[in-house]
Design a protein around this motif. Sequence first.
Motif, PDB file in Angstrom:
ATOM      1  N   LEU A   1      54.628  39.590  40.681  1.00 48.03           N
ATOM      2  CA  LEU A   1      54.067  38.250  40.129  1.00 48.03           C
ATOM      3  C   LEU A   1      53.052  37.958  41.199  1.00 48.03           C
ATOM      4  O   LEU A   1      52.169  36.991  41.753  1.00 48.03           O
ATOM      5  N   THR A   2      53.450  38.282  42.878  1.00 52.29           N
ATOM      6  CA  THR A   2      52.813  38.052  44.389  1.00 52.29           C
ATOM      7  C   THR A   2      51.254  38.288  43.678  1.00 52.29           C
ATOM      8  O   THR A   2      50.343  37.396  44.147  1.00 52.29           O
ATOM      9  N   GLN A   3      51.046  39.948  43.691  1.00 53.40           N
ATOM     10  CA  GLN A   3      49.550  40.376  43.493  1.00 53.40           C
ATOM     11  C   GLN A   3      48.931  39.360  42.191  1.00 53.40           C
ATOM     12  O   GLN A   3      47.778  39.129  42.321  1.00 53.40           O
ATOM     13  N   ALA A   4      49.497  39.157  41.000  1.00 53.57           N
ATOM     14  CA  ALA A   4      48.794  39.145  39.511  1.00 53.57           C
ATOM     15  C   ALA A   4      49.043  37.681  40.616  1.00 53.57           C
ATOM     16  O   ALA A   4      47.477  36.466  40.160  1.00 53.57           O
ATOM     17  N   GLY A   5      49.548  36.639  41.422  1.00 53.44           N
ATOM     18  CA  GLY A   5      49.259  35.062  41.827  1.00 53.44           C
ATOM     19  C   GLY A   5      47.912  35.023  42.009  1.00 53.44           C
ATOM     20  O   GLY A   5      47.231  34.329  42.373  1.00 53.44           O
ATOM     21  N   GLN A   6      48.259  36.112  43.215  1.00 55.42           N
ATOM     22  CA  GLN A   6      46.303  35.994  44.224  1.00 55.42           C
ATOM     23  C   GLN A   6      45.130  36.338  43.492  1.00 55.42           C
ATOM     24  O   GLN A   6      44.527  35.381  43.324  1.00 55.42           O
ATOM     25  N   THR A   7      45.322  37.025  42.385  1.00 59.93           N
ATOM     26  CA  THR A   7      43.950  37.028  41.697  1.00 59.93           C
ATOM     27  C   THR A   7      44.188  35.406  40.818  1.00 59.93           C
ATOM     28  O   THR A   7      42.936  34.993  40.944  1.00 59.93           O
ATOM     29  N   ILE A   8      45.483  35.007  40.195  1.00 61.70           N
ATOM     30  CA  ILE A   8      45.041  33.675  39.496  1.00 61.70           C
ATOM     31  C   ILE A   8      44.184  32.676  41.053  1.00 61.70           C
ATOM     32  O   ILE A   8      43.267  32.127  40.250  1.00 61.70           O
ATOM     33  N   ILE A   9      44.629  32.655  41.339  1.00 61.16           N
ATOM     34  CA  ILE A   9      44.732  31.354  42.448  1.00 61.16           C
ATOM     35  C   ILE A   9      42.869  31.911  42.883  1.00 61.16           C
ATOM     36  O   ILE A   9      42.340  31.007  42.919  1.00 61.16           O
ATOM     37  N   GLY A  10      42.810  32.592  43.206  1.00 56.85           N
ATOM     38  CA  GLY A  10      41.406  33.452  43.661  1.00 56.85           C
ATOM     39  C   GLY A  10      40.220  32.861  42.869  1.00 56.85           C
ATOM     40  O   GLY A  10      39.551  32.767  43.097  1.00 56.85           O
ATOM     41  N   PHE A  11      40.975  33.304  41.680  1.00 57.80           N
ATOM     42  CA  PHE A  11      39.781  32.966  40.851  1.00 57.80           C
ATOM     43  C   PHE A  11      39.832  31.675  39.872  1.00 57.80           C
ATOM     44  O   PHE A  11      38.375  31.209  40.186  1.00 57.80           O
ATOM     45  N   SER A  12      40.787  30.927  40.700  1.00 58.02           N
ATOM     46  CA  SER A  12      40.492  29.594  40.129  1.00 58.02           C
ATOM     47  C   SER A  12      40.049  28.914  41.708  1.00 58.02           C
ATOM     48  O   SER A  12      39.414  27.382  41.476  1.00 58.02           O
ATOM     49  N   LEU A  13      39.650  29.534  42.401  1.00 55.00           N
ATOM     50  CA  LEU A  13      39.570  28.617  43.322  1.00 55.00           C
ATOM     51  C   LEU A  13      38.055  28.880  44.097  1.00 55.00           C
ATOM     52  O   LEU A  13      37.572  28.265  44.748  1.00 55.00           O
TER      53      LEU A  13
END
Length: 207
Positions: A88-100
């Motif tokens: 989930l940490t790795q998935a979250g990094q991708t989600i945040i990276g794209f969102s920003l």
Amino acid sequence: MNLTSPVKRGRKYDEVLSGARHVFLRDGFDGASVDDIARAAGVSKATVYSYFSDKRLLFLEIARAEIATLTDRAMTDIDRTAPPAQVLTQAGQTIIGFSLSVVGLGIFRLCIAEGERFPELAQAFFEAGPMATQAALCDYFAEAQARGELRIEDPELAADQFVELCRADLQMRLLMRVPPPPSPRDVERVLTGAVEMFLARYATGPV
């Protein structure tokens, strides 16, 4: 603007996409011009318009490609058998990276600005982004549940909750241009909290 019809392709198509990606990532949707895109692609303005009749259609094509790449990478580059906190940490990094990102913020702004006139634009982005992300997370949840690591009755809702936990106020601050912009420490704080809160609700054992 028809967003469902196939985009015309030709020998300069890849050059146009490459130039457009460079300009959109550098300048965002509003700051990008077709003249700049043509120069970056090394083609004429007429060539750009021969493939894409509208700048929004070109941006949509770039955004679709970016989202598809990130969605694939989000779950294929991750060891899905690792502990849920790590996945989930790795998935979250991708989600945040794209969102920003410039493209991520541009997509949101464009959908809000043009969604009423061109509802198919928002629908196309929703299918390529949030729905694809939800599906990828749900696939992982099913695997984690089979191993007894998670217990989730409504995986679609859980996926949406995780995405929103990852965004917190980070994306909104950038969209509304509220200073200061999120720092790496802000991002880490939000991501850690998102994973901890999600696992506190759905993990079957100690997290």
